[in-house]
Motif scaffolding. Structure first.
Motif, mmCIF file in Angstrom:
data_model
loop_
_atom_site.group_PDB
_atom_site.id
_atom_site.type_symbol
_atom_site.label_atom_id
_atom_site.label_comp_id
_atom_site.label_asym_id
_atom_site.label_seq_id
_atom_site.Cartn_x
_atom_site.Cartn_y
_atom_site.Cartn_z
ATOM 1 N N ILE A 1 -9.983 -7.447 1.611
ATOM 2 C CA ILE A 1 -9.482 -8.198 2.322
ATOM 3 C C ILE A 1 -7.653 -8.146 3.199
ATOM 4 C CG2 ILE A 1 -8.190 -10.129 0.755
ATOM 5 C CD1 ILE A 1 -10.390 -10.331 -1.027
ATOM 6 N N ASP A 2 -7.949 -9.044 4.083
ATOM 7 C CA ASP A 2 -6.884 -8.701 4.638
ATOM 8 C C ASP A 2 -5.720 -10.019 4.734
ATOM 9 O OD1 ASP A 2 -7.429 -5.921 6.017
ATOM 10 O OD2 ASP A 2 -8.230 -7.766 7.208
ATOM 11 N N ILE A 3 -4.690 -9.886 4.032
ATOM 12 C CA ILE A 3 -3.362 -10.611 3.855
ATOM 13 C C ILE A 3 -2.861 -10.978 5.029
ATOM 14 C CG2 ILE A 3 -2.087 -12.095 2.920
ATOM 15 C CD1 ILE A 3 -3.520 -10.574 0.818
ATOM 16 N N ASP A 4 -3.686 -12.489 5.442
ATOM 17 C CA ASP A 4 -3.032 -12.378 7.578
ATOM 18 C C ASP A 4 -2.765 -14.211 7.318
ATOM 19 O OD1 ASP A 4 -5.279 -13.779 7.051
ATOM 20 O OD2 ASP A 4 -6.621 -12.844 8.881
ATOM 21 N N GLY A 5 -1.832 -15.025 6.231
ATOM 22 C CA GLY A 5 -1.703 -16.020 6.365
ATOM 23 C C GLY A 5 -1.343 -16.348 4.740
ATOM 24 N N ASP A 6 -0.823 -17.830 4.656
ATOM 25 C CA ASP A 6 -0.093 -17.762 3.531
ATOM 26 C C ASP A 6 -0.893 -18.129 2.694
ATOM 27 O OD1 ASP A 6 2.132 -19.027 5.583
ATOM 28 O OD2 ASP A 6 1.372 -21.070 4.872
ATOM 29 N N CYS A 7 0.080 -17.613 1.164
ATOM 30 C CA CYS A 7 -0.564 -17.342 -0.149
ATOM 31 C C CYS A 7 0.069 -17.996 -1.056
ATOM 32 C CB CYS A 7 -0.363 -15.304 -0.450
ATOM 33 S SG CYS A 7 -1.435 -14.154 0.344
ATOM 34 N N LEU A 8 -1.126 -18.483 -1.905
ATOM 35 C CA LEU A 8 -0.349 -19.809 -3.092
ATOM 36 C C LEU A 8 -0.513 -19.378 -3.663
ATOM 37 C CD1 LEU A 8 0.649 -22.271 -4.314
ATOM 38 C CD2 LEU A 8 -1.270 -23.329 -4.003
ATOM 39 N N ILE A 9 0.418 -19.099 -5.418
ATOM 40 C CA ILE A 9 0.008 -18.549 -6.314
ATOM 41 C C ILE A 9 0.064 -19.216 -7.756
ATOM 42 C CG2 ILE A 9 1.019 -17.025 -8.396
ATOM 43 C CD1 ILE A 9 2.085 -14.673 -5.844
ATOM 44 N N LEU A 10 -0.799 -19.654 -8.554
ATOM 45 C CA LEU A 10 -0.743 -20.498 -9.549
ATOM 46 C C LEU A 10 -0.188 -19.712 -10.592
ATOM 47 C CD1 LEU A 10 -4.362 -21.530 -8.693
ATOM 48 C CD2 LEU A 10 -1.979 -23.068 -7.982
ATOM 49 N N GLY A 11 0.866 -20.635 -11.071
ATOM 50 C CA GLY A 11 1.244 -19.454 -12.392
ATOM 51 C C GLY A 11 2.918 -19.200 -12.385
ATOM 52 N N ALA A 12 3.139 -18.691 -13.156
ATOM 53 C CA ALA A 12 5.076 -17.979 -12.691
ATOM 54 C C ALA A 12 5.232 -16.927 -14.239
ATOM 55 C CB ALA A 12 5.584 -19.101 -12.709
ATOM 56 N N GLY A 13 3.820 -16.209 -14.503
ATOM 57 C CA GLY A 13 4.411 -15.566 -15.812
ATOM 58 C C GLY A 13 4.599 -14.003 -14.695
ATOM 59 N N GLY A 14 4.340 -12.844 -16.559
ATOM 60 C CA GLY A 14 4.466 -11.823 -15.544
ATOM 61 C C GLY A 14 3.622 -11.098 -14.048
ATOM 62 N N ALA A 15 2.418 -11.760 -14.769
ATOM 63 C CA ALA A 15 1.292 -11.209 -13.633
ATOM 64 C C ALA A 15 1.473 -11.480 -11.993
ATOM 65 C CB ALA A 15 -0.441 -11.794 -13.878
ATOM 66 N N ALA A 16 2.212 -12.735 -11.441
ATOM 67 C CA ALA A 16 3.203 -13.977 -11.135
ATOM 68 C C ALA A 16 3.708 -13.345 -10.096
ATOM 69 C CB ALA A 16 2.840 -15.218 -11.317
ATOM 70 N N ARG A 17 4.707 -12.853 -10.986
ATOM 71 C CA ARG A 17 5.958 -12.362 -10.890
ATOM 72 C C ARG A 17 5.799 -10.957 -10.260
ATOM 73 N NH1 ARG A 17 10.948 -10.865 -12.525
ATOM 74 N NH2 ARG A 17 11.238 -12.607 -13.518
ATOM 75 N N THR A 18 4.868 -9.941 -10.946
ATOM 76 C CA THR A 18 4.338 -8.689 -9.738
ATOM 77 C C THR A 18 3.876 -8.870 -8.604
ATOM 78 O OG1 THR A 18 4.185 -8.216 -11.770
ATOM 79 C CG2 THR A 18 3.186 -6.255 -9.769
ATOM 80 N N LEU A 19 2.446 -9.574 -8.285
ATOM 81 C CA LEU A 19 1.489 -10.148 -7.073
ATOM 82 C C LEU A 19 2.774 -10.827 -6.272
ATOM 83 C CD1 LEU A 19 -0.189 -9.466 -9.168
ATOM 84 C CD2 LEU A 19 -1.496 -11.154 -8.210
ATOM 85 N N ALA A 20 3.232 -11.444 -6.851
ATOM 86 C CA ALA A 20 4.624 -12.205 -5.777
ATOM 87 C C ALA A 20 5.792 -11.291 -4.571
ATOM 88 C CB ALA A 20 5.668 -13.409 -6.579
ATOM 89 N N TYR A 21 5.971 -10.064 -5.795
ATOM 90 C CA TYR A 21 7.285 -9.179 -5.458
ATOM 91 C C TYR A 21 6.343 -8.232 -4.153
ATOM 92 C CZ TYR A 21 9.627 -4.578 -5.558
ATOM 93 O OH TYR A 21 10.379 -3.880 -5.025
ATOM 94 N N GLU A 22 4.735 -8.002 -4.862
ATOM 95 C CA GLU A 22 4.061 -7.525 -3.692
ATOM 96 C C GLU A 22 3.412 -7.694 -1.958
ATOM 97 O OE1 GLU A 22 2.972 -4.015 -4.110
ATOM 98 O OE2 GLU A 22 4.477 -3.829 -6.067
ATOM 99 N N LEU A 23 3.372 -9.604 -2.680
ATOM 100 C CA LEU A 23 2.614 -10.333 -1.253
ATOM 101 C C LEU A 23 3.841 -11.048 -0.144
ATOM 102 C CD1 LEU A 23 0.563 -12.691 -3.049
ATOM 103 C CD2 LEU A 23 -0.092 -10.340 -1.853
ATOM 104 N N ASP A 24 5.592 -11.090 -0.980
ATOM 105 C CA ASP A 24 6.290 -11.143 0.166
ATOM 106 C C ASP A 24 6.730 -10.193 0.796
ATOM 107 O OD1 ASP A 24 9.072 -13.100 -0.505
ATOM 108 O OD2 ASP A 24 9.633 -10.383 -0.180
ATOM 109 N N LYS A 25 6.219 -8.964 0.897
ATOM 110 C CA LYS A 25 6.274 -7.856 1.825
ATOM 111 C C LYS A 25 5.588 -8.257 2.895
ATOM 112 C CE LYS A 25 6.661 -4.586 -1.705
ATOM 113 N NZ LYS A 25 6.438 -3.395 -2.532
#
Length: 262
Positions: free
Chosen positions: A110-134
């Motif tokens: 899976i290549d991330i080549d577009g906008d990402c939507l994360i559902l939720g704002a718990g611990g997992a969302a925090r970590t995935l947002a940190y990685e994807l923000d890059k």
């Protein structure tokens, strides 16, 4: 024999013990891995028992931030902790979720080549947002806006924002909520799926949540959280026991794990 565990609330569904035992088998080491499902009022006592009788432990919902006051050191870049090493009577915190998630994307091509939507704002969302923000623009949808703003401000994210879903047409949707564990649909009614190609659910049991069933019906890529679970567990074992598996062993492990949990 070394002892490890997973601590969380209402986690009898967890396959973590199967994953860690399979990794240990391929690394030719023996270990014990327990599942400790504890209520919030019992959390402090459980942490003390883990500190005294275990070599390390993993943490899942809802305690990835609650563990922070008990740590002597925290190497997590997102504050949230999912892995703890017990060393000399002290607790040292890490987070392997982010790397586990990114390695699962790679494993599933899976290549991330577009906008990402994360559902939720718990611990997992925090970590995935940190990685994807890059690597992309990240939009987080959560009923409590302040939790999203806290993630953005705490982690100093530059490409992440809260969304009300209006006009958003994400390429990738990632569920970081618990909706789906009991056959609930996590997707809000107002979500626009017009451009969505990848549906990723961090839930792995059940293997097909309502969102993933919808993805399959639409002919899109549907990925559950088993790969993330495996790769974050492998990273935890690297911290605890310096374990590394080659690509052939990784494929064998995932195949064996999936066979065991059918």
């Amino acid at each position: 024999m070394k002892k490890y565990a997973l601590i969380g609330e209402n986690i009898t569904y967890s396959f973590s013990h199967i994953v860690h035992q399979e990794i240990a088998r391929l690394a030719d080491i023996k270990l014990r891995y327990d599942i400790l499902s504890v209520a919030p009022k019992a959390f402090v006592g459980a942490v003390n028992r883990l500190k005294q009788g275990y070599d390390g432990f993993n943490i899942t919902k809802p305690y990835k931030l609650d563990i922070l006051p008990f740590l002597s050191q925290n190497h997590s870049k997102t504050q949230a902790v999912n892995t703890v090493k017990v060393l000399g009577g002290e607790l040292i915190g890490y987070n392997t979720d982010g790397l586990g998630f990114m390695r699962s994307l790679e494993y599933n091509n899976i290549d991330i080549d577009g906008d990402c939507l994360i559902l939720g704002a718990g611990g997992a969302a925090r970590t995935l947002a940190y990685e994807l923000d890059k690597v992309c623009n990240v939009f987080i949808y959560n009923r409590t806006k302040q939790k999203v703003f806290d993630i953005i401000n705490d982690l100093k994210l530059k490409n992440t924002c809260w969304t009300d879903l209006k006009s958003l047409k994400p390429k990738v949707i990632i569920n970081c909520t618990t909706l789906g564990l009991n056959d609930e649909m996590c997707l809000p009614d107002e979500a626009n799926l017009q451009n969505t190609q990848v549906f990723y659910d961090t839930i792995y049991n059940p293997p097909l949540t309502p969102m993933l069933k919808l993805a399959q019906k639409l002919g899109k890529t549907a990925v559950n959280g088993m790969g993330m679970l495996f790769f974050q567990a492998l990273e935890a074992q690297k911290i605890w026991n310096n374990i590394n598996l080659n690509q052939e062993q990784i494929s064998e492990a995932l195949e064996n794990i999936c066979d065991k949990v059918k």
